[in-house]
Design an enzyme around this catalytic site. Structure first.
Site, PDB file in Angstrom:
ATOM      1  N   ARG A  35       0.824  -1.218   0.000  1.00 44.76           N
ATOM      2  CA  ARG A  35       0.000   0.000   0.000  1.00 44.76           C
ATOM      3  C   ARG A  35       0.853   1.261   0.000  1.00 44.76           C
ATOM      4  NH1 ARG A  35      -5.008  -1.940   3.864  1.00 44.76           N
ATOM      5  NH2 ARG A  35      -6.208  -2.797   2.143  1.00 44.76           N
ATOM      6  N   LYS A 197     -20.270 -16.854  -0.596  1.00 42.69           N
ATOM      7  CA  LYS A 197     -21.717 -16.738  -0.427  1.00 42.69           C
ATOM      8  C   LYS A 197     -22.411 -15.900  -1.486  1.00 42.69           C
ATOM      9  CE  LYS A 197     -21.993 -17.323   4.541  1.00 42.69           C
ATOM     10  NZ  LYS A 197     -22.222 -16.612   5.801  1.00 42.69           N
ATOM     11  N   GLY A 353     -11.220  -8.255  -2.198  1.00 42.62           N
ATOM     12  CA  GLY A 353     -10.935  -9.228  -1.152  1.00 42.62           C
ATOM     13  C   GLY A 353     -10.061 -10.408  -1.541  1.00 42.62           C
ATOM     14  N   GLY A 376     -13.594  -3.520  -0.165  1.00 40.21           N
ATOM     15  CA  GLY A 376     -14.955  -3.002  -0.018  1.00 40.21           C
ATOM     16  C   GLY A 376     -15.277  -1.953  -1.068  1.00 40.21           C
TER      17      GLY A 376
HETATM   18  P1  AMP Z   1     -15.303 -14.064  -0.700  1.00 42.42           P
HETATM   19  O1  AMP Z   1     -14.688 -13.293   0.428  1.00 42.42           O
HETATM   20  O2  AMP Z   1     -16.781 -13.999  -0.770  1.00 42.42           O
HETATM   21  O3  AMP Z   1     -14.624 -13.781  -2.022  1.00 42.42           O
HETATM   22  O4  AMP Z   1     -15.053 -15.608  -0.347  1.00 42.42           O
HETATM   23  C1  AMP Z   1     -13.798 -16.156  -0.350  1.00 42.42           C
HETATM   24  C2  AMP Z   1     -13.810 -17.447   0.401  1.00 42.42           C
HETATM   25  O5  AMP Z   1     -14.658 -18.349  -0.235  1.00 42.42           O
HETATM   26  C3  AMP Z   1     -12.451 -18.094   0.472  1.00 42.42           C
HETATM   27  O6  AMP Z   1     -12.010 -18.070   1.795  1.00 42.42           O
HETATM   28  C4  AMP Z   1     -12.703 -19.511  -0.020  1.00 42.42           C
HETATM   29  O7  AMP Z   1     -12.080 -20.490   0.778  1.00 42.42           O
HETATM   30  C5  AMP Z   1     -14.199 -19.637   0.072  1.00 42.42           C
HETATM   31  N1  AMP Z   1     -14.733 -20.651  -0.839  1.00 42.42           N
HETATM   32  C6  AMP Z   1     -14.541 -20.741  -2.157  1.00 42.42           C
HETATM   33  N2  AMP Z   1     -15.133 -21.849  -2.652  1.00 42.42           N
HETATM   34  C7  AMP Z   1     -15.727 -22.480  -1.617  1.00 42.42           C
HETATM   35  C8  AMP Z   1     -16.478 -23.687  -1.489  1.00 42.42           C
HETATM   36  N3  AMP Z   1     -16.750 -24.436  -2.538  1.00 42.42           N
HETATM   37  N4  AMP Z   1     -16.912 -24.030  -0.268  1.00 42.42           N
HETATM   38  C9  AMP Z   1     -16.634 -23.253   0.802  1.00 42.42           C
HETATM   39  N5  AMP Z   1     -15.932 -22.095   0.746  1.00 42.42           N
HETATM   40  C10 AMP Z   1     -15.479 -21.704  -0.454  1.00 42.42           C
END
Ligand code: AMP
Length: 395
Positions: A35, A197, A353, A376
């Site tokens: 950064r 999610k 992220g 974010g």
């Molecule tokens: P995000 O912050 O929403 O981009 O989510 C990232 C996280 O999603 C990472 O820590 C991954 O380990 C998790 N992730 C990706 N694929 C899966 C999966 N099939 N099942 C559970 N967690 C997942």
């Protein structure tokens, strides 16, 4: 869009909001200076013009004054990264800060103490912003990481510099990159949305449907879409209350002529652990006791074909649980496809992220067109929101 290139900083004091919210170890040493490095181009341009720089930032989430969040801990790292001596002052407003600024000469850098030692920073207090505004002739915002916050130093302060406010090189580049993907893009446009999610990405998906030709949905989100369409997802992560929404998204995509690509097979595991037993399964046929943790080989072949067709690519979120080696192959493969597409002339933006962590970890950071510095802020831009820190300069 006014940037620092539109100003000559000779004999001027630039008050620059940077994002020096860097990670520190137990010994309070900087462990990743990315950064600070990102702000270098802005600082150097101003110094080379014959100006001086007053740097303001936050660090961590202090409750009032907390020694461990003092920006004095990063001074050596700033000196090393920028290659210029840096003075430090133990408050970001008040007489001592004003005096230090008054004594600042052309070519010098002054770093102010953590803005968040004052609660008025986060509350966006106008009087506090006015005090800050006394510390420079020209206000420069170069902090994308906090551009989605309406804090005193990121947005409110701009009103005190009606003519003399602009973006630094980093923030300008972020704005241009997002614009190149969402508004001024060469078709076909692809967005890859992965991660855990549906609920955290839903607004992004909805906004992006108006902008893209192809949408790859991967990671944990896969299973809400698969189950909604009648598939068996076993113990895979799934948001049952978002299944209706998933079906609506599929309908909307059809109506808008957006092609949605979802994994057809997965690496399934009998435990959420790197050393779990695994097997490749059809994504709709995952038995109880098994969970999909990465995209399978057929899915990856499909994704490669899609990536190769596209001229603009946005990537947000990993395709699997990349933190565990056994489930990192999908994310690495996708990085390879995007790297190749970029070599062949596509514009690729990685942001938000965990995908940034993934591209850094697997060495793709300098092989894509641009890696965003704001998690974010990036997500909110992709959701179609106007960020207060950007708005304040444009108005
Ligand atoms: P995000 O912050 O929403 O981009 O989510 C990232 C996280 O999603 C990472 O820590 C991954 O380990 C998790 N992730 C990706 N694929 C899966 C999966 N099939 N099942 C559970 N967690 C997942």
């Amino acid at each position: 869009m006014k940037t620092i290139n539109d100003f000559n900083f000779e004999d001027k004091k630039a008050l620059i909001r940077v994002d020096f919210n860097v990670p520190l170890n137990e010994e309070l040493e900087v462990t990743d200076a990315t950064r600070i490095q990102s702000a270098k181009s802005t600082i150097i341009k101003i110094l080379e013009d014959g100006g001086s720089c007053v740097l303001m930032s936050h660090l961590g989430r202090p409750k009032g004054v907390e020694e461990k969040y003092s920006l004095k801990h990063i001074v050596d790292s700033v000196i090393e990264t920028i290659g210029v001596q840096v003075k430090f002052i133990e408050d970001c407003v008040g007489d001592a800060a004003e005096e230090a600024v008054a004594n600042l000469k052309s070519g010098e850098i002054l770093l102010l103490e953590n803005l968040r030692f004052h609660g008025e920073e986060k509350s966006g207090d106008v009087a506090f912003a006015e005090k800050l505004s006394k510390l420079g002739d020209i206000y420069v915002n170069d902090a994308f990481g906090t551009a989605h916050r309406a804090h005193a130093s990121t947005a409110v302060i701009a009103q005190f510099f009606p003519e003399n406010k602009c973006f630094g090189h980093l923030l300008a580049k972020e704005i241009e990159s997002i614009d190149k993907v969402l508004n001024d893009s060469e078709k076909p446009v692809l967005a890859v949305l992965g991660g855990a999610k549906v609920s955290s990405k839903i607004t992004v998906i909805e906004n992006i449907l108006d902008k893209v030709d192809h949408l790859i949905i991967g990671g944990g989100m896969t299973f809400t879409f698969v189950k909604a369409q009648g598939g068996k997802v076993g113990n895979s992560i799934c948001e049952d209350d978002k299944m209706e929404l998933a079906l609506e998204i599929l309908e909307k995509a059809k109506a808008k002529n957006v092609q949605i690509h979802i994994p057809v097979d997965v690496v399934a595991a009998d435990n959420f652990a790197n050393d779990a037993n695994t097997q490749i399964l059809d994504v709709t046929q995952i038995p109880e006791g098994w969970e999909g943790l990465d995209a399978g080989p057929k899915s990856l072949a499909n994704f490669e074909e899609v990536v190769n067709q596209c001229k603009t690519i946005l990537w947000n979120g990993p395709l699997g649980v990349f933190e565990m080696e056994s489930f990192s192959k999908g994310t690495i493969a996708l990085g390879n496809y995007i790297e190749n597409a970029t070599k062949n002339g596509a514009f690729s933006l990685v942001g938000g992220g965990d995908s940034v962590a993934a591209v850094k970890q697997f060495g793709f950071a300098d092989k894509v067109s641009y890696v965003s510095t704001g998690g974010g802020a990036m997500l909110e831009s992709l959701e179609g929101k106007t960020l207060p820190g950007i708005e304040a300069i444009l108005n």
